[in-house]
Scaffold this motif. Structure first.
Motif: not given
Length: 569
Positions: A430-436, A441-442
């Motif tokens: 989940e963290a990796l997906r959120a960072r991706a 978004v950036r």
């Protein structure tokens, strides 16, 4: 092995997409396209965006395309990055742990133990399993017996290292009866029990050379029989291999010519032994991917190995050989656990028997408890501690009721630990997906800013073009005009058009004539000493300033009033 590529150059989004692509390819063996990956990653990304990221990964040498219209597959460099930086080793299924442990318990012959280990690796991983013979193993003679056979043959039954039993058939110059062989066995057991096998043979041969004339018939018989029975067996079988046929069922290795060369390498042994020698020099798990092995025949194979040891001394190497597209997260802990259980089994096989009143019937239970202790105290690498304990528990199942230190809550603790490990893996994904997603978004925000700037510039140009046209018409009219009034009227019209355009764009004038000086919007160019206005008042505007909404585009250049020198304070 090659050094892994630097993955910090990849964005979070690229890393996540690459990890998903490798896992998908390992799972189904088909090149992965952008549309397939778009469905898998659960990110708000178009196939076109994913194609651009995949092209970048290909430029880094992490992916390749089998042919122009196909999707992408990992390269050797890509697999190395995945294994070293992204892969999460799976927790072994409890049934597999019990199977590995139970298959190696109560085996009192080294050769059969190695055969079992190689076959077990092959069956559990569905690849080719390989185990090297223990290196420089000291064999101590514990007991020997001889039985007469026909045709001047004698069966030698030897117990080595307490529990290992070897049977050898030797050929003698003449027949011997049971009584003669019994005398030879009694002599050897009394004189050499507990000593190294090679040393016993060397001592007998030396005595024969020094005192051949003085030896009686009994000693001649001892030397002849023991000299053959105790000699080292030839080591043509440097390693034990099982499951080669599993490789024939793998699509990646289905090419007949490739399989032929691979099986020739298995038979010749030289290249395989050299690779295993590299593993022997490094403790723990080693992974050779494709060309990293240095041998062309293994160019499309991966070799996962681990050293096995006892009492801190490395005895040999075991592992599996399979396609580069193997389930590394599952194979690695299987190889690691098997190496630890084999080392523990060999240690218990060579330990001296405990002198207990309960008799020989308790020996398997004592050996199992010893094996359990050996497994539990080994250093853990890829296999979790609770799984190793489970393997040890299976090995000493018969003596579980009497083994010290039993914990009735072990199963609950194991289940809780397994659940926690699964949750940690979910959180990592989940963290990796959120960072991706954040990276996505950036990038989208940066693209929006760029588009806003581009479209804003287009809007400005569209507003200014009519003014340009008006000025051109005014200049053309001025060349033919007989009076200046018409030219002035045309210029006034053009100015009004320009001011109206600027107003529509949100641009306003800064004309501070008569206002108090404001350093945030005005820039003082000169001063004027005057008593007509208050000091600090703008007395003249040299150049107007402009605002875009509330943002200052250009300050107004002004003259500011100061108090005259002769005025009273």
């Amino acid at each position: 092995m090659t050094q892994p590529p630097e993955h910090h150059k990849l964005s979070e989004r690229a890393q996540y997409l690459f990890k998903c692509l490798v896992e998908r390819y390992i799972s189904d063996g088909q090149p992965v396209g952008s549309r397939t990956l778009a469905r898998d990653v659960r990110l708000d990304l178009s196939p076109a965006t994913i194609r651009n990221v995949m092209a970048d990964l290909e430029d880094f040498g992490l992916l390749s395309s089998p042919h122009t219209s196909a999707g992408r597959i990992p390269t050797v460099k890509g697999y190395r990055l995945f294994i070293d930086s992204m892969m999460t080793v799976k927790r072994l299924d409890p049934q597999e742990v019990r199977r590995i442990a139970s298959n190696m318990q109560d085996e009192d012959d080294v050769s059969r133990l190695l055969d079992k280990t190689s076959l077990l690796l092959s069956e559990v991983t569905r690849l080719a399993g390989i185990v090297t013979l223990p290196r420089n193993e000291q064999q101590s003679l514990r007991h020997v017996e001889f039985l007469p056979l026909s045709d001047n043959r004698v069966l030698a039954i030897m117990v080595l290292n307490n529990r290992e039993v070897q049977n050898r058939i030797i050929h003698t110059a003449k027949p011997y009866d049971a009584n003669e062989l019994l005398q030879v066995a009694n002599y050897l057991n009394q004189a050499f029990a507990g000593r190294d096998l090679r040393q016993v043979r060397e001592d007998l041969l030396r005595e024969m050379a020094e005192a051949r004339e003085r030896m009686n018939e009994m000693m001649c018989t001892v030397v002849e029989i023991a000299g053959q029975a105790l000699q080292s067996e030839p080591r043509d079988d440097d390693f034990v291999l099982a499951g080669q046929t599993n490789l024939m069922e793998i699509n990646d290795l289905s090419n007949i010519e490739k399989l032929r060369h691979l099986f020739e390498a298995f038979n010749q042994k030289r290249d395989i032994l050299h690779l295993l020698e590299q593993s022997f020099s490094a403790r723990g798990v080693q992974i050779f991917i494709g060309e990293e092995s240095g041998y062309a025949v293994l160019g499309e194979c991966s070799v996962v190995t681990s050293t096995y040891s006892a009492d801190g001394r490395i005895l040999g190497v075991l592992g599996v050989i399979g396609p580069t597209r193997m389930e590394y997260e599952r194979v690695i802990p299987i190889v690691d656990l098997t190496a630890k259980v084999l080392g523990a089994a060999l240690k218990s096989l060579h330990e001296p028997p405990h002198q207990e009143k309960s008799g020989c019937c308790d020996r398997p239970q004592r050996a199992a408890r010893s094996r359990s202790a050996a497994i539990c105290t080994r250093e853990q690498h890829f296999v979790s501690k609770d799984q190793t304990d489970t393997a040890a528990g299976e090995a000493c199942e018969d003596s579980a009721a009497t083994a010290p230190g039993d914990d009735p809550g072990t199963e609950d603790l194991t289940a809780a630990l397994a659940e926690a490990q699964a949750r940690v893996q979910e959180l990592r994904d989940e963290a990796l997906r959120a960072r991706a997603e954040l990276d996505n978004v950036r990038k989208r925000a940066a693209r929006d800013v760029e588009n806003a700037h581009k479209y804003g510039l287009e809007k400005l140009i569209a507003e200014l073009l009519p003014i340009k046209d008006s000025m051109e018409l005014g200049l053309a009219a001025a060349a033919q005009a007989e009076d200046i009034a018409s030219v002035r009227a045309g210029m006034d019209l053009t100015l009004k058009m320009l001011l109206a355009a600027l107003d529509r764009l949100g641009v306003g004038e800064v004309d501070p004539q008569g206002e108090k000086f404001n350093p945030d919007r005005h820039q003082a160019i000169t001063t004027e000493a005057t008593a007509a206005v208050e000091p600090g008042t703008v007395t003249a505007v040299i150049q107007k300033g402009y605002l875009l909404q509330d943002r200052l585009l250009r300050p107004a250049l002004v003259t500011v009033a100061t108090r005259p020198a002769d005025s009273p304070d």
